[in-house]
Design a protein around this motif. Structure first.
Motif, PDB file in Angstrom:
ATOM      1  N   GLN A  46      -3.521  -9.720  -2.893  1.00 45.04           N
ATOM      2  CA  GLN A  46      -2.176  -9.943  -2.396  1.00 45.04           C
ATOM      3  C   GLN A  46      -1.772 -11.219  -2.524  1.00 45.04           C
ATOM      4  O   GLN A  46      -0.718 -11.632  -3.101  1.00 45.04           O
ATOM      5  N   GLN A  47      -2.461 -11.990  -1.952  1.00 43.54           N
ATOM      6  CA  GLN A  47      -2.256 -13.675  -1.762  1.00 43.54           C
ATOM      7  C   GLN A  47      -2.179 -14.106  -3.391  1.00 43.54           C
ATOM      8  O   GLN A  47      -1.575 -15.129  -3.504  1.00 43.54           O
ATOM      9  N   HIS A  48      -3.195 -13.765  -4.248  1.00 45.55           N
ATOM     10  CA  HIS A  48      -3.287 -14.331  -5.578  1.00 45.55           C
ATOM     11  C   HIS A  48      -2.222 -13.780  -6.374  1.00 45.55           C
ATOM     12  O   HIS A  48      -1.612 -14.381  -7.225  1.00 45.55           O
ATOM     13  N   LEU A  49      -1.787 -12.342  -6.365  1.00 46.93           N
ATOM     14  CA  LEU A  49      -0.891 -11.870  -7.237  1.00 46.93           C
ATOM     15  C   LEU A  49       0.313 -11.312  -6.655  1.00 46.93           C
ATOM     16  O   LEU A  49       1.529 -11.315  -6.927  1.00 46.93           O
ATOM     17  N   GLY A  50       0.291 -10.942  -5.429  1.00 44.72           N
ATOM     18  CA  GLY A  50       1.269  -9.733  -4.801  1.00 44.72           C
ATOM     19  C   GLY A  50       1.283  -8.649  -5.573  1.00 44.72           C
ATOM     20  O   GLY A  50       0.912  -8.487  -6.843  1.00 44.72           O
ATOM     21  N   PHE A  51       1.519  -7.649  -4.996  1.00 44.91           N
ATOM     22  CA  PHE A  51       1.582  -6.314  -5.759  1.00 44.91           C
ATOM     23  C   PHE A  51       2.489  -5.329  -5.029  1.00 44.91           C
ATOM     24  O   PHE A  51       3.104  -5.477  -3.941  1.00 44.91           O
ATOM     25  N   ALA A  52       2.428  -4.231  -5.479  1.00 51.35           N
ATOM     26  CA  ALA A  52       3.537  -3.114  -5.277  1.00 51.35           C
ATOM     27  C   ALA A  52       3.336  -2.433  -4.028  1.00 51.35           C
ATOM     28  O   ALA A  52       2.387  -2.723  -3.095  1.00 51.35           O
ATOM     29  N   ASP A  53       4.342  -1.539  -3.503  1.00 48.62           N
ATOM     30  CA  ASP A  53       4.385  -1.152  -2.057  1.00 48.62           C
ATOM     31  C   ASP A  53       3.055  -0.383  -1.740  1.00 48.62           C
ATOM     32  O   ASP A  53       2.519  -0.062  -0.793  1.00 48.62           O
ATOM     33  N   SER A  54       2.601   0.336  -2.644  1.00 46.41           N
ATOM     34  CA  SER A  54       1.379   1.589  -2.446  1.00 46.41           C
ATOM     35  C   SER A  54       0.203   0.790  -1.909  1.00 46.41           C
ATOM     36  O   SER A  54      -0.329   1.147  -1.032  1.00 46.41           O
ATOM     37  N   LEU A  55       0.156  -0.418  -2.653  1.00 44.95           N
ATOM     38  CA  LEU A  55      -1.042  -1.013  -2.227  1.00 44.95           C
ATOM     39  C   LEU A  55      -0.903  -1.852  -0.843  1.00 44.95           C
ATOM     40  O   LEU A  55      -1.871  -2.087  -0.092  1.00 44.95           O
ATOM     41  N   LEU A  56       0.137  -2.581  -0.788  1.00 45.30           N
ATOM     42  CA  LEU A  56       0.727  -2.828   0.453  1.00 45.30           C
ATOM     43  C   LEU A  56       0.329  -2.312   1.483  1.00 45.30           C
ATOM     44  O   LEU A  56       0.170  -2.804   2.859  1.00 45.30           O
ATOM     45  N   VAL A  57       0.975  -1.130   1.629  1.00 44.06           N
ATOM     46  CA  VAL A  57       0.814  -0.167   2.621  1.00 44.06           C
ATOM     47  C   VAL A  57      -0.817   0.187   2.999  1.00 44.06           C
ATOM     48  O   VAL A  57      -1.140   0.130   4.309  1.00 44.06           O
ATOM     49  N   ARG A  58      -1.645   0.265   2.140  1.00 38.61           N
ATOM     50  CA  ARG A  58      -3.329   0.439   2.363  1.00 38.61           C
ATOM     51  C   ARG A  58      -3.821  -0.876   3.060  1.00 38.61           C
ATOM     52  O   ARG A  58      -4.422  -0.866   3.704  1.00 38.61           O
ATOM     53  N   LEU A  59      -2.984  -2.104   2.508  1.00 37.42           N
ATOM     54  CA  LEU A  59      -3.502  -3.333   3.312  1.00 37.42           C
ATOM     55  C   LEU A  59      -3.000  -3.143   4.589  1.00 37.42           C
ATOM     56  O   LEU A  59      -3.880  -3.765   5.509  1.00 37.42           O
ATOM     57  N   VAL A  60      -1.823  -3.120   5.187  1.00 34.10           N
ATOM     58  CA  VAL A  60      -1.361  -3.132   6.341  1.00 34.10           C
ATOM     59  C   VAL A  60      -1.956  -1.886   7.203  1.00 34.10           C
ATOM     60  O   VAL A  60      -2.523  -2.222   8.322  1.00 34.10           O
ATOM     61  N   MET A  61      -2.562  -0.847   6.320  1.00 30.91           N
ATOM     62  CA  MET A  61      -3.266   0.210   7.177  1.00 30.91           C
ATOM     63  C   MET A  61      -4.822  -0.266   7.463  1.00 30.91           C
ATOM     64  O   MET A  61      -5.214   0.008   8.962  1.00 30.91           O
ATOM     65  N   ALA A  62      -5.226  -1.162   6.623  1.00 35.64           N
ATOM     66  CA  ALA A  62      -6.570  -1.729   6.988  1.00 35.64           C
ATOM     67  C   ALA A  62      -6.510  -2.533   8.215  1.00 35.64           C
ATOM     68  O   ALA A  62      -7.349  -2.518   9.058  1.00 35.64           O
ATOM     69  N   GLU A  63      -5.306  -3.570   8.285  1.00 31.60           N
ATOM     70  CA  GLU A  63      -5.354  -4.561   9.111  1.00 31.60           C
ATOM     71  C   GLU A  63      -4.984  -3.880  10.497  1.00 31.60           C
ATOM     72  O   GLU A  63      -5.409  -4.265  11.506  1.00 31.60           O
TER      73      GLU A  63
END
Length: 370
Positions: free
Chosen positions: A264-281
Motif C-alpha cells: 500500500q505504501q509503495h503503490l496504493g491499491f483498491a478498496d478490496s485490498l485496503l479492507v483486508r489491510l484494515v482487517m489485519a490491523e
C-alpha cells in the motif's frame, strides 16, 4: 502469437513479465500518481500521440496498447489501468469494433465491470466468427462460472477438447468443483498439475488459483494458502485477496499486515485490498489490547463514504466486507452482500452473503433481547 500468450490476457492473471509493471525500489508513488509504463507501452503511446490524425490507421497499435493496460491492471495498485484500456478502445471507430481482438478486449472490460451478460454477448460475436476460438471459450467459461451457470461453463470448456487437452481438463475440473464435486475434482486437478513438466507462468498462476479455491472448499485452509504463496509476487489482485482471507482465517494477521502495508505504501491499491489491510490491523490491535484506531482506517472510511454518497454499487462485495468486519452494521452488510450476489455468484460471493445473513439474524436477536 503463442496461444498461451493470448490466454493469459483473459484468465485474470498478470503478464509474464510482471516485474516491468512495478516501480523501481526508490520510486515513491501516491495513489493518484501516474503508473510506470513498459518500454513497449511508451513506444506505442509515442506512435499514437505523435500522429493523432492518423490514429484511425493505427488500429493494431491501439489494440495492443489497450491489451497491455488490461494485463497490468490485474496487479495490485494498477486498477486505474482498466480505465486507460477502455479509453483507448473507445478511440477506435466502428470499422475496428467488429474485429476479434477488439471484441475480446471489450468483453474483458465488461466482465471486469461485472457486466456479465454484455460480456457474453460480445464473446458470442467472437464465436460467431470463430466457433472454436480458444481465448473466447476460456473467457466465456469464466463468465459463466462467475454467474453460476455451470452447464454453460462446461459447454464452453468442451470447445477446447480438440485444441488443448490440458486446458480442457483444467477448465472441466474447475467447473466440476463449482458444481460441488470438490472431493473428486481437487485430487484429479492436483494430479494433472503434478504430471506437467513445464507450464507457462501465467497458466501456472491460473491453475494454482483453482487448486487453492478447491482446497479451501474442502476445509484445507493451510494447503490452500500454500498453493498461493509461491506465486504471490506475480499474482493478480484476486489471488492476493484470497491469500489475505486465508491468512486471516489462519490467525496470521501480522503477516497480512506486513505484506499489504508495504504494498500500500509503495503503490496504493483498491478498496478490496485496503479492507483486508484494515482487517489485519484491527486483529493485531485487538491481540495487543490497544485502543488505538488502525492507521489505515481513516482512508478506507473516506473511500467507503464517497462510494455510498455517489451510489457506486460496482464490486459491492467491498462494501459488504467493510460493514461486516470493519465497521459492523449487519443491515448494511446484508444490503451490499445481496446487491453483490445479484451479479457475482462465485463461492466467495455466496459465503459473504451467508455470513451477512447470519450477522443480521444475530443482530436482530440481540435487539429483541433488549
Amino acid at each position: 502469437m503463442n496461444k498461451y500468450l493470448l490466454i493469459l490476457v483473459w484468465l485474470l492473471v498478470p503478464p509474464l513479465q510482471a516485474d516491468s509493471f512495478r516501480p523501481a525500489a526508490d520510486d515513491s508513488l501516491a495513489l493518484a500518481a501516474a503508473l510506470p509504463l513498459t518500454d513497449r507501452m511508451v513506444e506505442l503511446l509515442a506512435r499514437l500521440t505523435s500522429e493523432p490524425d492518423k490514429a484511425a490507421t493505427l488500429e493494431h497499435a491501439t489494440l495492443e496498447l489497450s491489451g497491455l493496460y488490461l494485463q497490468g491492471a490485474r496487479q495490485p495498485g494498477f486498477d486505474d489501468w482498466f480505465h486507460e484500456a477502455e479509453q483507448w478502445l473507445d478511440t477506435l471507430g466502428n470499422k475496428s469494433a467488429g474485429s476479434i481482438n477488439y471484441l475480446l478486449l471489450r468483453a474483458d472490460i465488461q466482465q471486469q465491470q461485472h457486466q456479465f451478460q454484455a460480456a457474453l454477448q460480445t464473446l458470442q460475436a467472437v464465436l460467431n466468427k470463430d466457433p472454436q476460438h480458444l481465448s473466447a471459450s476460456l473467457m466465456a467459461a469464466r463468465v459463466y462460472l462467475a454467474t453460476a451457470q455451470h452447464q454453460a461453463a462446461q459447454q464452453a470448456c468442451a470447445r477446447l477438447w480438440q485444441q488443448d487437452l490440458f486446458l480442457f481438463s483444467v477448465c472441466s475440473y474447475e467447473v466440476a468443483g463449482r458444481k460441488g464435486n470438490w472431493s473428486s475434482s481437487y485430487p484429479a486437478l492436483e494430479q494433472l498439475y503434478q504430471r506437467q513438466t513445464s507450464i507457462p507462468p501465467a497458466i501456472e498462476i491460473w491453475v494454482r488459483g483453482i487448486l487453492a479455491e478447491q482446497a479451501e472448499q474442502l476445509g484445507q485452509m493451510r494447503v490452500a494458502q500454500q498453493w498461493l504463496q509461491p506465486i504471490l509476487s506475480q499474482a493478480p489482485t484476486s489471488l492476493w485477496l484470497k491469500w489475505a482471507d486465508l491468512s486471516l482465517q489462519l490467525g496470521e494477521a501480522e503477516r497480512v499486515f506486513n505484506k499489504l502495508s508495504a504494498l500500500q505504501q509503495h503503490l496504493g491499491f483498491a478498496d478490496s485490498l485496503l479492507v483486508r489491510l484494515v482487517m489485519a490491523e484491527q486483529q493485531l490491535t485487538a491481540e495487543q489490547h490497544s485502543a488505538s484506531q488502525p492507521s489505515f482506517f481513516a482512508e478506507l472510511a473516506q473511500r467507503i463514504n464517497v462510494r455510498i454518497a455517489r451510489g457506486d454499487s460496482d464490486h459491492a462485495a467491498d462494501l459488504a466486507y467493510y460493514f461486516l468486519h470493519i465497521k459492523p452494521d449487519a443491515a448494511a452488510a446484508l444490503h451490499w452482500a445481496e446487491l453483490n450476489y445479484q451479479s457475482a455468484k462465485e463461492p466467495d460471493d455466496l459465503a459473504l452473503l451467508k455470513q451477512s445473513k447470519q450477522a443480521f439474524t444475530q443482530s436482530n436477536k440481540l435487539t429483541e433481547a433488549y
